[in-house]
Design an enzyme around this catalytic site. Sequence first.
Site, short mmCIF file in Angstrom:
data_model
loop_
_atom_site.label_atom_id
_atom_site.label_comp_id
_atom_site.label_asym_id
_atom_site.label_seq_id
_atom_site.Cartn_x
_atom_site.Cartn_y
_atom_site.Cartn_z
CB CYS A 93 -105.79 -14.99 0.57
SG CYS A 93 -107.53 -15.14 0.11
CG HIS B 188 -111.30 -14.73 0.07
ND1 HIS B 188 -110.70 -14.44 1.27
CD2 HIS B 188 -112.53 -15.21 0.38
CE1 HIS B 188 -111.53 -14.72 2.26
NE2 HIS B 188 -112.64 -15.20 1.74
CB CYS C 14 -107.93 -13.43 4.91
SG CYS C 14 -108.21 -14.80 3.76
CD GLU D 46 -106.68 -11.84 -1.42
OE1 GLU D 46 -106.40 -11.08 -0.48
OE2 GLU D 46 -107.85 -12.26 -1.61
#
Length: 147
Positions: free
Chosen positions: A82, A48, A79, A50
């Site tokens: 993360c 992801h 999410c 992040e």
Amino acid sequence: MTDEQYIDIAIGISKKAKYPYGAIVVKDEEIIGRSDDKTLMETSMYSHAELEAIESASKNKNLYGDLKGATLYVSCEPCMMCMGAILYEEFSKLVYAATLQDSNDNYCPEMITNIDELAKYSKNKIKVVKELHRDKAVKILKERGEQ
């Protein structure tokens, strides 16, 4: 630079990325990590924006485990996975644009979580700035969702 300028950089990354998510790490008023086009499932389903930005900051500045006091700017609300990494690294501030619900509604299914509840697990108090320039990030999610 201001929060507005930094979030616009993260949103700009999301516009050019393979998947419409972008993130930057800022410490001592310097961008030290960027997700660029390595987002969701670029290298794995856990890549992801992040996590890519955190990894970039850690590698570029040799700051593994030393991002305390940094700020993460993200085009979309993190999410649960993360957010765990953000709390683990002890960021002092998180700024995001679109919400997980926006992503869910316009681009891909998301597990909707309560970020305020997750933030309570921070060792140090983390400041969360929500929905800054949300309209810009949602526009990108909608455009990419229609493709």
